[in-house]
Motif scaffolding. Structure first.
Motif, mmCIF file in Angstrom:
data_model
loop_
_atom_site.group_PDB
_atom_site.id
_atom_site.type_symbol
_atom_site.label_atom_id
_atom_site.label_comp_id
_atom_site.label_asym_id
_atom_site.label_seq_id
_atom_site.Cartn_x
_atom_site.Cartn_y
_atom_site.Cartn_z
ATOM 1 N N PHE A 30 0.848 -1.134 0.029
ATOM 2 C CA PHE A 30 0.099 0.129 -0.025
ATOM 3 C C PHE A 30 0.773 1.183 -0.219
ATOM 4 O O PHE A 30 0.427 2.179 -0.658
ATOM 5 C CB PHE A 30 -0.844 -0.041 1.275
ATOM 6 N N GLU A 33 2.668 1.508 -3.399
ATOM 7 C CA GLU A 33 1.727 2.237 -4.606
ATOM 8 C C GLU A 33 1.213 3.562 -4.369
ATOM 9 O O GLU A 33 1.247 3.980 -5.225
ATOM 10 C CB GLU A 33 0.316 1.259 -4.150
ATOM 11 N N PHE A 34 1.293 4.053 -3.034
ATOM 12 C CA PHE A 34 0.662 5.384 -3.062
ATOM 13 C C PHE A 34 1.797 6.567 -2.461
ATOM 14 O O PHE A 34 1.600 7.783 -2.183
ATOM 15 C CB PHE A 34 -0.345 5.631 -1.916
ATOM 16 N N TYR A 84 0.590 -8.107 -4.920
ATOM 17 C CA TYR A 84 -0.154 -6.795 -5.238
ATOM 18 C C TYR A 84 -1.004 -6.602 -6.178
ATOM 19 O O TYR A 84 -2.186 -5.882 -6.184
ATOM 20 C CB TYR A 84 1.157 -5.884 -5.972
ATOM 21 N N SER A 90 -9.035 -2.596 -3.379
ATOM 22 C CA SER A 90 -8.291 -1.791 -2.163
ATOM 23 C C SER A 90 -7.609 -0.581 -2.804
ATOM 24 O O SER A 90 -7.888 0.635 -2.234
ATOM 25 C CB SER A 90 -7.330 -2.556 -1.280
ATOM 26 N N TYR A 91 -6.749 -0.575 -3.741
ATOM 27 C CA TYR A 91 -6.096 0.520 -4.320
ATOM 28 C C TYR A 91 -7.063 1.555 -5.190
ATOM 29 O O TYR A 91 -6.982 2.815 -4.836
ATOM 30 C CB TYR A 91 -5.109 0.107 -5.588
#
Length: 167
Positions: A30, A33-34, A84, A90-91
């Motif tokens: 997470f 990714e962000f 992933y 969720s992303y």
């Protein structure tokens, strides 16, 4: 997954250490990714969503929690390198929450800085997250010296007799 032949053997088959490893790998994914900044902005967006629409916030939290629990309880440690891709729902939820937080930040800034400055500041913040991600992952994603696709095609062509027709 549920229709896989070995589903029963993979469900809840992890040790405590394996479960913790998957959990921390999931949290790392997470953040990767962000970015850490984007992750915390998205968490602020969750709070904003809960303030605006509690039922939707609960639904989003349930989706992310369920997604995380499924990944923790299913599979084996060898699946970590593909983990992933299962977090896409969720992303998407996190991206929506990130957008809500940025909209809230724009509103706060607009009240004291005015609309044009607030919009420019939020634009810079929006641009910062992918730029930090780009910089953080550039070396890992740099494939300029990887020739696997070209080599694969050349090996196939090299094995074909001269004058043969490939379909």
């Amino acid at each position: 997954y549920i229709t896989q032949r070995d589903y029963a053997m993979k469900m809840a088959s992890r040790t405590v250490a394996g479960t913790l490893k998957v959990f921390f790998t999931s949290m790392k994914l997470f953040i990767l990714e962000f970015t850490l900044l984007g992750f915390f902005i998205a968490l602020a967006g969750v709070r904003e969503l809960a303030r605006r629409h509690k039922a939707l916030a609960i639904a989003f939290a349930t989706l992310v929690t369920g997604n995380l629990l499924l990944m923790i309880n299913y599979g084996n440690e060898e699946d970590l390198f593909i983990l992933y891709r299962y977090f896409l729902p969720s992303y998407l939820v996190m991206a929506l929450c990130l957008g809500l937080a940025l909209e809230r930040i724009r509103g706060w800034l607009e009240s004291s800085w005015g609309a044009p400055r607030a919009a420019a500041a939020v634009f810079c913040l929006i641009a910062l997250v992918p730029l930090v991600n780009l910089r953080a992952h550039a070396e890992n994603n740099n494939r300029h010296a990887h020739y696997i696709v070209r080599d694969y095609a050349m090996n196939i062509l090299a094995s074909v007799p001269e004058g043969a027709v490939l379909l």
